[in-house]
Write a protein that holds these residues in place. Structure first.
Motif, PDB file in Angstrom:
ATOM      1  N   GLN A   1      63.755  39.347  90.206  1.00  0.00           N
ATOM      2  CA  GLN A   1      64.946  39.120  89.386  1.00  0.00           C
ATOM      3  C   GLN A   1      64.795  39.788  88.024  1.00  0.00           C
ATOM      4  O   GLN A   1      63.682  40.071  87.562  1.00  0.00           O
ATOM      5  N   ALA A   2      65.917  40.021  87.363  1.00  0.00           N
ATOM      6  CA  ALA A   2      65.924  40.657  86.053  1.00  0.00           C
ATOM      7  C   ALA A   2      65.378  39.703  84.997  1.00  0.00           C
ATOM      8  O   ALA A   2      65.469  38.476  85.154  1.00  0.00           O
ATOM      9  N   PRO A   3      64.810  40.229  83.917  1.00  0.00           N
ATOM     10  CA  PRO A   3      64.297  39.365  82.847  1.00  0.00           C
ATOM     11  C   PRO A   3      65.430  38.583  82.189  1.00  0.00           C
ATOM     12  O   PRO A   3      66.576  39.049  82.140  1.00  0.00           O
ATOM     13  N   ALA A   4      65.106  37.390  81.683  1.00  0.00           N
ATOM     14  CA  ALA A   4      66.117  36.531  81.053  1.00  0.00           C
ATOM     15  C   ALA A   4      66.182  36.740  79.549  1.00  0.00           C
ATOM     16  O   ALA A   4      67.227  36.509  78.931  1.00  0.00           O
ATOM     17  N   PHE A   5      65.048  37.153  78.949  1.00  0.00           N
ATOM     18  CA  PHE A   5      64.973  37.219  77.493  1.00  0.00           C
ATOM     19  C   PHE A   5      64.382  38.547  77.024  1.00  0.00           C
ATOM     20  O   PHE A   5      63.449  39.071  77.639  1.00  0.00           O
ATOM     21  N   GLN A   6      64.936  39.061  75.938  1.00  0.00           N
ATOM     22  CA  GLN A   6      64.291  40.115  75.171  1.00  0.00           C
ATOM     23  C   GLN A   6      63.798  39.449  73.893  1.00  0.00           C
ATOM     24  O   GLN A   6      64.593  39.061  73.042  1.00  0.00           O
ATOM     25  N   VAL A   7      62.491  39.287  73.779  1.00  0.00           N
ATOM     26  CA  VAL A   7      61.913  38.515  72.678  1.00  0.00           C
ATOM     27  C   VAL A   7      61.354  39.458  71.623  1.00  0.00           C
ATOM     28  O   VAL A   7      60.523  40.323  71.928  1.00  0.00           O
ATOM     29  N   GLU A   8      61.819  39.285  70.392  1.00  0.00           N
ATOM     30  CA  GLU A   8      61.348  40.127  69.303  1.00  0.00           C
ATOM     31  C   GLU A   8      61.021  39.281  68.074  1.00  0.00           C
ATOM     32  O   GLU A   8      61.662  38.251  67.825  1.00  0.00           O
ATOM     33  N   LEU A   9      60.025  39.734  67.331  1.00  0.00           N
ATOM     34  CA  LEU A   9      59.691  39.122  66.056  1.00  0.00           C
ATOM     35  C   LEU A   9      60.509  39.801  64.961  1.00  0.00           C
ATOM     36  O   LEU A   9      60.570  41.034  64.895  1.00  0.00           O
ATOM     37  N   VAL A  10      61.127  39.013  64.107  1.00  0.00           N
ATOM     38  CA  VAL A  10      61.973  39.538  63.033  1.00  0.00           C
ATOM     39  C   VAL A  10      61.401  39.071  61.695  1.00  0.00           C
ATOM     40  O   VAL A  10      61.242  37.866  61.472  1.00  0.00           O
ATOM     41  N   GLY A  11      61.083  40.038  60.840  1.00  0.00           N
ATOM     42  CA  GLY A  11      60.453  39.695  59.576  1.00  0.00           C
ATOM     43  C   GLY A  11      61.085  40.373  58.381  1.00  0.00           C
ATOM     44  O   GLY A  11      61.978  41.223  58.508  1.00  0.00           O
ATOM     45  N   LEU A  12      60.597  40.002  57.218  1.00  0.00           N
ATOM     46  CA  LEU A  12      61.034  40.629  55.970  1.00  0.00           C
ATOM     47  C   LEU A  12      60.236  41.901  55.700  1.00  0.00           C
ATOM     48  O   LEU A  12      60.692  42.800  54.992  1.00  0.00           O
ATOM     49  N   THR A  13      59.033  41.955  56.262  1.00  0.00           N
ATOM     50  CA  THR A  13      58.174  43.133  56.155  1.00  0.00           C
ATOM     51  C   THR A  13      57.635  43.448  57.543  1.00  0.00           C
ATOM     52  O   THR A  13      57.637  42.579  58.431  1.00  0.00           O
ATOM     53  N   ARG A  14      57.178  44.678  57.735  1.00  0.00           N
ATOM     54  CA  ARG A  14      56.707  45.081  59.060  1.00  0.00           C
ATOM     55  C   ARG A  14      55.468  44.304  59.481  1.00  0.00           C
ATOM     56  O   ARG A  14      55.327  43.899  60.634  1.00  0.00           O
ATOM     57  N   HIS A  15      54.545  44.079  58.549  1.00  0.00           N
ATOM     58  CA  HIS A  15      53.322  43.339  58.866  1.00  0.00           C
ATOM     59  C   HIS A  15      53.201  42.132  57.947  1.00  0.00           C
ATOM     60  O   HIS A  15      53.509  42.224  56.757  1.00  0.00           O
ATOM     61  N   LYS A  16      52.756  41.015  58.486  1.00  0.00           N
ATOM     62  CA  LYS A  16      52.602  39.799  57.693  1.00  0.00           C
ATOM     63  C   LYS A  16      51.301  39.113  58.081  1.00  0.00           C
ATOM     64  O   LYS A  16      51.054  38.833  59.257  1.00  0.00           O
ATOM     65  N   ALA A  17      50.452  38.871  57.092  1.00  0.00           N
ATOM     66  CA  ALA A  17      49.164  38.207  57.318  1.00  0.00           C
ATOM     67  C   ALA A  17      49.301  36.708  57.084  1.00  0.00           C
ATOM     68  O   ALA A  17      50.036  36.264  56.191  1.00  0.00           O
ATOM     69  N   PHE A  18      48.591  35.932  57.887  1.00  0.00           N
ATOM     70  CA  PHE A  18      48.588  34.475  57.757  1.00  0.00           C
ATOM     71  C   PHE A  18      47.140  33.977  57.737  1.00  0.00           C
ATOM     72  O   PHE A  18      46.222  34.676  58.165  1.00  0.00           O
ATOM     73  N   ASN A  19      46.988  32.732  57.286  1.00  0.00           N
ATOM     74  CA  ASN A  19      45.669  32.080  57.274  1.00  0.00           C
ATOM     75  C   ASN A  19      44.609  32.960  56.593  1.00  0.00           C
ATOM     76  O   ASN A  19      43.552  33.234  57.145  1.00  0.00           O
ATOM     77  N   ARG A  20      44.966  33.391  55.372  1.00  0.00           N
ATOM     78  CA  ARG A  20      44.038  34.201  54.566  1.00  0.00           C
ATOM     79  C   ARG A  20      43.578  35.453  55.306  1.00  0.00           C
ATOM     80  O   ARG A  20      42.408  35.863  55.239  1.00  0.00           O
ATOM     81  N   GLY A  21      44.501  36.050  56.020  1.00  0.00           N
ATOM     82  CA  GLY A  21      44.212  37.299  56.704  1.00  0.00           C
ATOM     83  C   GLY A  21      43.607  37.155  58.080  1.00  0.00           C
ATOM     84  O   GLY A  21      43.318  38.162  58.737  1.00  0.00           O
ATOM     85  N   LEU A  22      43.417  35.916  58.534  1.00  0.00           N
ATOM     86  CA  LEU A  22      42.826  35.702  59.859  1.00  0.00           C
ATOM     87  C   LEU A  22      43.732  36.248  60.963  1.00  0.00           C
ATOM     88  O   LEU A  22      43.266  36.791  61.959  1.00  0.00           O
ATOM     89  N   PHE A  23      45.063  36.095  60.773  1.00  0.00           N
ATOM     90  CA  PHE A  23      46.019  36.602  61.748  1.00  0.00           C
ATOM     91  C   PHE A  23      47.000  37.533  61.038  1.00  0.00           C
ATOM     92  O   PHE A  23      47.424  37.258  59.917  1.00  0.00           O
ATOM     93  N   THR A  24      47.363  38.615  61.696  1.00  0.00           N
ATOM     94  CA  THR A  24      48.408  39.505  61.193  1.00  0.00           C
ATOM     95  C   THR A  24      49.407  39.747  62.308  1.00  0.00           C
ATOM     96  O   THR A  24      49.022  40.096  63.425  1.00  0.00           O
TER      97      THR A  24
ATOM     98  N   ARG B   1      52.978  41.705  63.613  1.00  0.00           N
ATOM     99  CA  ARG B   1      53.811  42.885  63.399  1.00  0.00           C
ATOM    100  C   ARG B   1      55.227  42.582  63.857  1.00  0.00           C
ATOM    101  O   ARG B   1      55.462  42.226  65.013  1.00  0.00           O
ATOM    102  N   ALA B   2      56.174  42.688  62.945  1.00  0.00           N
ATOM    103  CA  ALA B   2      57.578  42.439  63.268  1.00  0.00           C
ATOM    104  C   ALA B   2      58.139  43.601  64.089  1.00  0.00           C
ATOM    105  O   ALA B   2      57.890  44.770  63.779  1.00  0.00           O
ATOM    106  N   ASP B   3      58.898  43.268  65.131  1.00  0.00           N
ATOM    107  CA  ASP B   3      59.571  44.295  65.929  1.00  0.00           C
ATOM    108  C   ASP B   3      60.800  44.830  65.200  1.00  0.00           C
ATOM    109  O   ASP B   3      61.166  45.997  65.360  1.00  0.00           O
ATOM    110  N   ARG B   4      61.427  43.960  64.435  1.00  0.00           N
ATOM    111  CA  ARG B   4      62.604  44.343  63.654  1.00  0.00           C
ATOM    112  C   ARG B   4      62.486  43.771  62.248  1.00  0.00           C
ATOM    113  O   ARG B   4      61.836  42.734  62.045  1.00  0.00           O
ATOM    114  N   LEU B   5      63.126  44.437  61.301  1.00  0.00           N
ATOM    115  CA  LEU B   5      63.210  43.925  59.942  1.00  0.00           C
ATOM    116  C   LEU B   5      64.594  43.318  59.724  1.00  0.00           C
ATOM    117  O   LEU B   5      65.574  43.708  60.366  1.00  0.00           O
ATOM    118  N   LEU B   6      64.642  42.394  58.817  1.00  0.00           N
ATOM    119  CA  LEU B   6      65.874  41.640  58.603  1.00  0.00           C
ATOM    120  C   LEU B   6      67.031  42.550  58.188  1.00  0.00           C
ATOM    121  O   LEU B   6      68.182  42.266  58.520  1.00  0.00           O
TER     122      LEU B   6
END
Length: 330
Positions: free
Chosen positions: A37-60, A62-67
């Motif tokens: 069957q065809a996929p149900a969702f196109q899932v994308e991350l949407v951010g204010l910047t292309r890359h965003k670090a969290f937890n003091r840089g432990l995780f980064t 990447r946004a698929d789209r910018l706002l």
């Protein structure tokens, strides 16, 4: 196929509330592909910047789209911010008009856990029911009095606006959305793959009642302390008012303003919280626990306990007793 925008917020956030929904919704597509069957969702991350670090840089992430890109979406998921919630809302002000515009154009919007603070800041939830983590409920109620807060619920659904309870209960909302937009069978399959309790509707059993004391009304704070120190006794509102040197009417008005609870409700919650602690840690039977917190009517106690926790005293003990499987295995 529905376009899903998972926001990547400014400031700190609970990364699991971004990655978790992405993983589960992607699993739906994998499952459907296995069935031809065809996929149900196109899932994308949407951010204010292309890359965003969290937890003091432990995780980064990447946004698929910018706002500021020109696109339409069908479903917006607002993850849980972490840290100072007022600051989190301020840092994410740019998202608010975008969320409103997308909703007006037909997009559904769902907040996950403390993401309710950001959703409520849009004004879209005014007059509607909203759930959030029980730890944030007092602050939420103070910041957004126009929203009908239902902290005991796991999921709310009104007019294309959704919210979920605390922590990992956002997964219950994700399953709910899968069932609504794909099918019950697919939602059940995902529940089994990720071992999520699909039937949970209340977060009341998880709530730890901590009386609101972040206020400046000293007589009311002393009354709260008296209630908490005398759970086994019969506590009279008239007696509490007299101890506070206030008329009953004035005492009740100030108590509700300071704590967010009516006096009788506060007394009940303190007593039931003490009963919960006893059921978790002692070997006393339910009747003994009932007497220890000042109740003598078994039916009334069980009814109140279930109303405030969502389960019976025995079910609560079975679930949270410190003599559980780990202790037994040891």
């Amino acid at each position: 196929m529905k376009h899903v925008s998972i926001l990547v917020p400014a400031g700190e956030a609970v990364v699991g509330s971004i990655e978790g929904p992405h993983k589960v919704l992607s699993q739906v597509n994998d499952l459907l592909a296995s069935l031809g069957q065809a996929p149900a969702f196109q899932v994308e991350l949407v951010g204010l910047t292309r890359h965003k670090a969290f937890n003091r840089g432990l995780f980064t992430l990447r946004a698929d789209r910018l706002l500021d890109e020109d696109f339409r979406t069908d479903l917006i998921l607002i993850p849980a911010p972490h840290g100072d919630l007022v600051e989190a809302v301020a840092l994410n002000q740019e998202f608010l008009p975008w969320i409103v515009r997308q909703h007006q154009a037909g997009a559904e919007v769902a907040s996950l856990c403390l993401g309710a603070f950001i959703l409520a800041a849009t004004g879209l939830m005014d007059g509607k029911k909203c759930a959030t983590h029980w730890l944030g409920a007092p602050q939420f109620a103070a910041l957004y009095p126009a929203v009908h807060l239902v902290p005991e619920q796991v999921i709310t659904d009104q007019e294309g606006l959704y919210s979920s309870g605390g922590a990992y209960s956002y997964l219950n909302l994700v399953l709910y959305l899968i069932e609504k937009h794909v099918s019950r069978d697919v939602a059940v399959c995902c529940a089994k793959v990720f071992q999520i309790d699909i039937g949970r509707h209340s977060q009341s059993p998880f709530v730890i009642f901590q009386g609101q004391k972040a206020h400046d009304d000293e007589p009311i704070r002393k009354a709260q302390e008296f209630i908490e120190q005398h759970v086994a006794g019969k506590i009279s509102i008239d007696d509490l008012a007299a101890r506070s040197c206030l008329s009953r009417r004035n005492f009740e008005r100030r108590f509700r303003k300071a704590t967010g609870n009516a006096v009788a409700e506060y007394v009940q919650r303190v007593k039931i919280e003490a009963a919960k602690m006893s059921l978790e840690s002692s070997q006393d039977n339910v009747s003994e626990v009932m007497y220890s917190v000042g109740y003598s009517d078994t039916k009334a106690f069980r009814t109140l306990f279930k109303r405030l926790t969502g389960v019976s005293p025995l079910a609560y003990r079975d679930k949270y007793s410190r003599k559980g499987p780990v202790a037994q295995a040891a």
